[in-house]
Scaffold this motif. Structure first.
Motif, PDB file in Angstrom:
ATOM      1  N   MET A 120       0.841  -1.190   0.000  1.00 51.77           N
ATOM      2  CA  MET A 120       0.000   0.000   0.000  1.00 51.77           C
ATOM      3  C   MET A 120       0.880   1.246   0.000  1.00 51.77           C
ATOM      4  SD  MET A 120      -3.206   0.917   0.011  1.00 51.77           S
ATOM      5  CE  MET A 120      -4.211   2.371   0.323  1.00 51.77           C
ATOM      6  N   TYR A 121       0.554   2.165  -0.922  1.00 44.67           N
ATOM      7  CA  TYR A 121       1.321   3.401  -1.024  1.00 44.67           C
ATOM      8  C   TYR A 121       0.845   4.407   0.025  1.00 44.67           C
ATOM      9  CZ  TYR A 121       2.527   1.630  -5.682  1.00 44.67           C
ATOM     10  OH  TYR A 121       2.973   0.869  -6.735  1.00 44.67           O
ATOM     11  N   ASP A 122       1.789   5.204   0.512  1.00 46.26           N
ATOM     12  CA  ASP A 122       1.457   6.327   1.382  1.00 46.26           C
ATOM     13  C   ASP A 122       1.365   7.558   0.484  1.00 46.26           C
ATOM     14  OD1 ASP A 122       1.005   7.986   3.491  1.00 46.26           O
ATOM     15  OD2 ASP A 122       3.099   8.072   4.147  1.00 46.26           O
ATOM     16  N   TYR A 123       0.198   8.181   0.423  1.00 43.58           N
ATOM     17  CA  TYR A 123       0.010   9.270  -0.525  1.00 43.58           C
ATOM     18  C   TYR A 123      -0.817  10.387   0.104  1.00 43.58           C
ATOM     19  CZ  TYR A 123      -4.579   7.091  -1.023  1.00 43.58           C
ATOM     20  OH  TYR A 123      -5.818   6.559  -0.773  1.00 43.58           O
ATOM     21  N   SER A 124      -0.752  11.549  -0.531  1.00 39.02           N
ATOM     22  CA  SER A 124      -1.533  12.709  -0.114  1.00 39.02           C
ATOM     23  C   SER A 124      -2.540  13.049  -1.197  1.00 39.02           C
ATOM     24  CB  SER A 124      -0.627  13.918   0.123  1.00 39.02           C
ATOM     25  OG  SER A 124       0.307  13.657   1.151  1.00 39.02           O
ATOM     26  N   ILE A 125      -3.763  13.392  -0.784  1.00 36.10           N
ATOM     27  CA  ILE A 125      -4.800  13.828  -1.712  1.00 36.10           C
ATOM     28  C   ILE A 125      -4.723  15.339  -1.871  1.00 36.10           C
ATOM     29  CG2 ILE A 125      -7.280  14.031  -2.101  1.00 36.10           C
ATOM     30  CD1 ILE A 125      -6.524  11.231  -2.444  1.00 36.10           C
ATOM     31  N   ILE A 126      -4.661  15.781  -3.120  1.00 36.45           N
ATOM     32  CA  ILE A 126      -4.666  17.216  -3.420  1.00 36.45           C
ATOM     33  C   ILE A 126      -6.052  17.546  -3.960  1.00 36.45           C
ATOM     34  CG2 ILE A 126      -3.579  19.068  -4.710  1.00 36.45           C
ATOM     35  CD1 ILE A 126      -1.737  17.716  -2.670  1.00 36.45           C
ATOM     36  N   ASP A 127      -6.898  18.106  -3.088  1.00 34.86           N
ATOM     37  CA  ASP A 127      -8.285  18.357  -3.464  1.00 34.86           C
ATOM     38  C   ASP A 127      -8.695  19.818  -3.270  1.00 34.86           C
ATOM     39  OD1 ASP A 127      -8.287  18.373  -0.735  1.00 34.86           O
ATOM     40  OD2 ASP A 127      -9.710  16.722  -0.494  1.00 34.86           O
ATOM     41  N   SER A 128      -7.734  20.703  -3.393  1.00 38.59           N
ATOM     42  CA  SER A 128      -8.032  22.141  -3.362  1.00 38.59           C
ATOM     43  C   SER A 128      -6.871  22.886  -4.005  1.00 38.59           C
ATOM     44  CB  SER A 128      -8.228  22.633  -1.926  1.00 38.59           C
ATOM     45  OG  SER A 128      -6.995  22.641  -1.227  1.00 38.59           O
ATOM     46  N   ASP A 129      -7.147  24.093  -4.463  1.00 32.46           N
ATOM     47  CA  ASP A 129      -6.075  24.916  -5.032  1.00 32.46           C
ATOM     48  C   ASP A 129      -5.002  25.211  -3.984  1.00 32.46           C
ATOM     49  OD1 ASP A 129      -7.783  24.914  -7.171  1.00 32.46           O
ATOM     50  OD2 ASP A 129      -7.766  27.080  -7.468  1.00 32.46           O
ATOM     51  N   THR A 130      -5.424  25.382  -2.753  1.00 30.65           N
ATOM     52  CA  THR A 130      -4.473  25.682  -1.672  1.00 30.65           C
ATOM     53  C   THR A 130      -3.481  24.539  -1.497  1.00 30.65           C
ATOM     54  OG1 THR A 130      -6.108  27.044  -0.525  1.00 30.65           O
ATOM     55  CG2 THR A 130      -4.247  26.236   0.778  1.00 30.65           C
ATOM     56  N   LYS A 131      -3.986  23.318  -1.503  1.00 28.90           N
ATOM     57  CA  LYS A 131      -3.103  22.157  -1.355  1.00 28.90           C
ATOM     58  C   LYS A 131      -2.188  22.002  -2.564  1.00 28.90           C
ATOM     59  CE  LYS A 131      -6.095  19.384   1.670  1.00 28.90           C
ATOM     60  NZ  LYS A 131      -6.847  18.097   1.794  1.00 28.90           N
ATOM     61  N   LEU A 132      -2.727  22.250  -3.757  1.00 30.50           N
ATOM     62  CA  LEU A 132      -1.893  22.118  -4.950  1.00 30.50           C
ATOM     63  C   LEU A 132      -0.771  23.154  -4.942  1.00 30.50           C
ATOM     64  CD1 LEU A 132      -3.074  21.317  -8.522  1.00 30.50           C
ATOM     65  CD2 LEU A 132      -1.351  23.078  -8.155  1.00 30.50           C
ATOM     66  N   ASP A 133      -1.106  24.375  -4.611  1.00 29.63           N
ATOM     67  CA  ASP A 133      -0.069  25.412  -4.552  1.00 29.63           C
ATOM     68  C   ASP A 133       0.932  25.134  -3.436  1.00 29.63           C
ATOM     69  OD1 ASP A 133      -1.045  26.839  -6.712  1.00 29.63           O
ATOM     70  OD2 ASP A 133      -2.372  28.070  -5.476  1.00 29.63           O
ATOM     71  N   GLY A 134       0.447  24.539  -2.339  1.00 23.82           N
ATOM     72  CA  GLY A 134       1.344  24.168  -1.259  1.00 23.82           C
ATOM     73  C   GLY A 134       2.326  23.091  -1.684  1.00 23.82           C
ATOM     74  N   MET A 135       1.846  22.137  -2.485  1.00 25.87           N
ATOM     75  CA  MET A 135       2.715  21.092  -3.018  1.00 25.87           C
ATOM     76  C   MET A 135       3.787  21.691  -3.917  1.00 25.87           C
ATOM     77  SD  MET A 135       1.513  17.899  -5.451  1.00 25.87           S
ATOM     78  CE  MET A 135       1.056  19.011  -6.805  1.00 25.87           C
ATOM     79  N   LEU A 136       3.387  22.593  -4.799  1.00 26.54           N
ATOM     80  CA  LEU A 136       4.350  23.235  -5.694  1.00 26.54           C
ATOM     81  C   LEU A 136       5.369  24.057  -4.905  1.00 26.54           C
ATOM     82  CD1 LEU A 136       1.991  24.433  -8.588  1.00 26.54           C
ATOM     83  CD2 LEU A 136       3.587  22.504  -8.625  1.00 26.54           C
ATOM     84  N   LYS A 137       4.896  24.749  -3.874  1.00 22.80           N
ATOM     85  CA  LYS A 137       5.800  25.559  -3.044  1.00 22.80           C
ATOM     86  C   LYS A 137       6.793  24.671  -2.305  1.00 22.80           C
ATOM     87  CE  LYS A 137       5.824  29.026   0.654  1.00 22.80           C
ATOM     88  NZ  LYS A 137       5.003  29.785   1.620  1.00 22.80           N
ATOM     89  N   PHE A 138       6.318  23.517  -1.792  1.00 21.71           N
ATOM     90  CA  PHE A 138       7.208  22.582  -1.096  1.00 21.71           C
ATOM     91  C   PHE A 138       8.305  22.103  -2.031  1.00 21.71           C
ATOM     92  CE2 PHE A 138       8.492  18.256  -0.070  1.00 21.71           C
ATOM     93  CZ  PHE A 138       8.811  18.354   1.274  1.00 21.71           C
ATOM     94  N   TRP A 139       7.927  21.744  -3.258  1.00 21.51           N
ATOM     95  CA  TRP A 139       8.930  21.275  -4.209  1.00 21.51           C
ATOM     96  C   TRP A 139       9.942  22.379  -4.517  1.00 21.51           C
ATOM     97  CZ3 TRP A 139       4.858  18.751  -7.958  1.00 21.51           C
ATOM     98  CH2 TRP A 139       4.501  17.498  -7.450  1.00 21.51           C
ATOM     99  N   GLN A 140       9.458  23.579  -4.680  1.00 24.05           N
ATOM    100  CA  GLN A 140      10.363  24.688  -4.985  1.00 24.05           C
ATOM    101  C   GLN A 140      11.331  24.940  -3.835  1.00 24.05           C
ATOM    102  OE1 GLN A 140       8.501  28.586  -5.459  1.00 24.05           O
ATOM    103  NE2 GLN A 140       9.895  29.051  -7.142  1.00 24.05           N
ATOM    104  N   GLU A 141      10.809  24.946  -2.600  1.00 25.04           N
ATOM    105  CA  GLU A 141      11.655  25.204  -1.440  1.00 25.04           C
ATOM    106  C   GLU A 141      12.678  24.101  -1.210  1.00 25.04           C
ATOM    107  OE1 GLU A 141       8.788  25.712   1.637  1.00 25.04           O
ATOM    108  OE2 GLU A 141       8.491  27.856   1.230  1.00 25.04           O
ATOM    109  N   HIS A 142      12.347  22.870  -1.617  1.00 26.17           N
ATOM    110  CA  HIS A 142      13.251  21.734  -1.416  1.00 26.17           C
ATOM    111  C   HIS A 142      13.995  21.359  -2.696  1.00 26.17           C
ATOM    112  CE1 HIS A 142      10.700  21.493   2.156  1.00 26.17           C
ATOM    113  NE2 HIS A 142      11.663  20.768   2.713  1.00 26.17           N
TER     114      HIS A 142
END
Length: 293
Positions: free
Chosen positions: A1-23
């Protein structure tokens, strides 16, 4: 079983992109699941699977805006490793006007190295992992449903799990064979349309063998069938099978009775509506043909 996060809002999607950029995460593996006229009318993006090398994400296109999807899919500084991106690129281009950017398609590299199979076969070739069984049923599943079953989520994420490793192996092989520049040149164009998107009737088997007049009739009959399918929100084939459209274009029915013989349907209301639309379509085709003379 994979451990995953659900991206179900613009806020979460932008947060994911920001995390990738910062890291300093500049490459992800990506795949889509869609609906292609199997359960409802038309083609629809249903899921975006992502893997950044450590974490898995599922983006729900029904819960985020097209603008947010665009920020992800058109991000020029985020490389998306995919397998056979052509149909996925076409889907988001038609549905959202999004142009996939910065794609690395492992299928293109594999083809330059002589491989012509599917993703499961490429995983087996590169990583010696046996091909799974039963994938066809998952591909034909209803990806519109929510919540998605665990089995479908497992299948979806498995398609991005190995893309990083496959790219590394194929790039090494391409370097050894002196193909690196050819791969690089090909990847620049891989997500771009190869030409104008063809309308549905031009994709039907037998279209190329039709005369100019028959093609005009086919266009009008096809659009009449699809108009009703769209109104009912059902797959077009449930209104009328493709082969009957070709048959009608080759031998145009003379009257309502002849149309009804080809448009038979279990639901009489659908049959009546289809026959009426086809008869109007015939008149439209006749007028177009008259103007072409």
């Amino acid at each position: 079983m994979y451990d995953y996060s659900i991206i179900d809002s613009d806020t979460k999607l932008d947060g994911m992109l920001k995390f990738w950029q910062e890291h300093h995460i500049t490459t992800v593996a990506m795949d889509f699941e869609g609906e292609f006229n199997l359960h409802i009318y038309g083609e629809h993006l249903c899921l975006v699977q992502l893997f950044d090398g450590v974490r898995y994400f599922l983006v729900d296109p029904f819960a985020v805006t097209a603008a947010a999807l665009k920020r992800l899919l058109e991000a020029p500084d985020l490389v998306k490793i995919m397998f056979d991106c052509a149909s996925d690129a076409s889907l988001v281009r038609k549905e959202f006007g999004i142009m996939l950017k910065s794609v690395y398609d492992v299928r293109l590299t594999a083809q330059l190295l002589g491989y012509e199979g599917n993703l499961s076969g490429l995983i087996a070739r590169c990583l010696h992992i046996p091909e799974p069984t039963g994938k066809k049923s998952n591909q034909m599943a209803n990806w519109l449903t929510r919540p998605l079953r665990d089995k479908l989520i497992e299948y979806a994420l498995s398609d991005v799990e190995h893309l990083f490793a496959i790219r590394e192996i194929l790039d090494k092989e391409a370097l050894e064979k002196g193909l690196s520049q050819k791969v690089a040149d090909g990847q620049k164009q891989v997500a771009l349309p190869k030409g104008p998107d063809k309308p549905g009737w031009e994709k039907l088997n037998g279209y190329r063998y039709l005369s100019q007049g028959e093609r005009v009739y086919l266009k009008w009959f096809f659009e009449a069938r699809d108009m009703l399918a769209k109104e009912l929100n059902v797959p077009s084939v449930r209104v009328m099978e493709k082969k009957f459209l070709i048959d009608m274009a080759k031998q145009v029915p003379d009257d309502e009775r002849a149309f009804r013989a080809l448009a038979r349907h279990a639901d009489r209301k659908i049959e009546d509506a289809l026959v009426a639309l086809l008869m109007v379509a015939k008149e439209g085709a006749l007028k177009q043909l008259g103007s072409m003379r």
